[in-house]
Scaffold this active site. Structure first.
Site, short mmCIF file in Angstrom:
data_model
loop_
_atom_site.label_atom_id
_atom_site.label_comp_id
_atom_site.label_asym_id
_atom_site.label_seq_id
_atom_site.Cartn_x
_atom_site.Cartn_y
_atom_site.Cartn_z
CD GLU A 120 35.35 -6.68 7.71
OE1 GLU A 120 34.98 -6.65 6.54
OE2 GLU A 120 35.93 -5.74 8.27
CG ASP A 133 29.01 -6.34 -1.97
OD1 ASP A 133 29.47 -6.28 -0.83
OD2 ASP A 133 29.43 -5.61 -2.89
N1 ADE Z 1 32.95 -3.96 1.27
C1 ADE Z 1 32.14 -4.97 0.93
N2 ADE Z 1 31.43 -4.67 -0.18
C2 ADE Z 1 31.84 -3.44 -0.56
C3 ADE Z 1 31.47 -2.58 -1.61
N3 ADE Z 1 30.54 -2.92 -2.49
N4 ADE Z 1 32.06 -1.36 -1.69
C4 ADE Z 1 33.00 -1.00 -0.77
N5 ADE Z 1 33.37 -1.77 0.26
C5 ADE Z 1 32.80 -2.99 0.37
#
Ligand code: ADE
Length: 233
Positions: A14, A201
């Protein structure tokens, strides 16, 4: 204009590109973290990987304020989407942040409220927020920039039922694991903060696979945004 901007990412991926974009950085080690200080697009910045979770992020923020005298802290990274219209690769810029795992309901406090601080949502300065959205739309024409509430907790969300609960309880745009620690620490120190997250996601049953496949591509949109934004604030 801010004098020195602290930029925090939880993971190496990141912040790697931002670190590499600083010419001749001065590197300082503290609390197991490496702080890269120098100029990014002619602006004084300190870029650092905090590690995952709210405690790492809070410690890191306080060091940026005390040791480096940062007057703006920006949290960059990826997040899980909580809305159908927010797709992988899109960017969410926080209007406010909340501890989704803060639960003192047993003492009569609403979910998310930090007891005795009487505070649930930590808000971003509106001018800074508008500037970040404007810059994001200018440099990332291939994706959509959203502004909305970001939820944080020490949990990777990869379960549909938990995701639905978060949406119903806090009405968030995306979920991650550090933003509120940075917002709360900045608020305690009376300085500005910003949380910018690219969606890796959908915070459901496919989250783990999508996260691994898409996090690096998603972060590119954040890098573009930050390089331009630091010049303008
Ligand atoms: N960072 C990226 N995706 C995430 C998720 N599903 N839950 C918590 N932190 C995240």
């Amino acid at each position: 204009m801010y004098k020195k901007i602290g930029i925090i990412g939880a993971l190496g991926e990141e912040v790697e590109e931002l670190k590499m974009s600083i010419s001749d950085p001065v590197i300082t080690k503290k609390a197991g973290m490496e702080f890269f200080e120098g100029k990014l697009n002619d602006k004084n910045v300190v870029v650092v990987k905090s590690g995952v979770g709210k405690i790492n992020a809070a410690v890191c923020t306080q060091i940026l304020i005390d040791t480096f005298e940062a007057d703006l802290i920006i949290n960059v990274g990826v997040a899980g989407s909580l809305r159908n219209e927010i797709n992988i690769g899109d960017v969410v810029i926080a209007t406010d942040v909340v501890n989704h795992d803060m639960d003192a309901t047993g003492f009569g406090h609403p979910l998310g409220e930090v007891p005795n601080m009487d505070k649930t949502y930590f808000e971003v300065n509106e001018k800074l927020l508008s500037k970040a959205v404007e810059v994001c739309e200018k440099v990332n024409t291939d994706i959509t920039a959203f502004k909305g509430r970001i939820l944080s907790g020490d949990q990777f969300i990869s379960d549909r039922a938990k995701k639905d609960w978060l949406i119903e309880t806090f009405d968030g745009y995306c979920t991650e694991m550090e933003g509120v620690a940075i917002g709360q620490t900045a608020w305690l120190n009376d300085i500005d903060f910003l949380v910018v997250r690219a969606i890796s996601d959908k915070a459901d049953g496919s989250a783990e696979i999508d996260y691994n496949d898409f996090k690096e591509a998603a972060i590119e949109h954040i890098v573009k945004l930050i390089v331009e934004l630091v010049k303008e604030v």
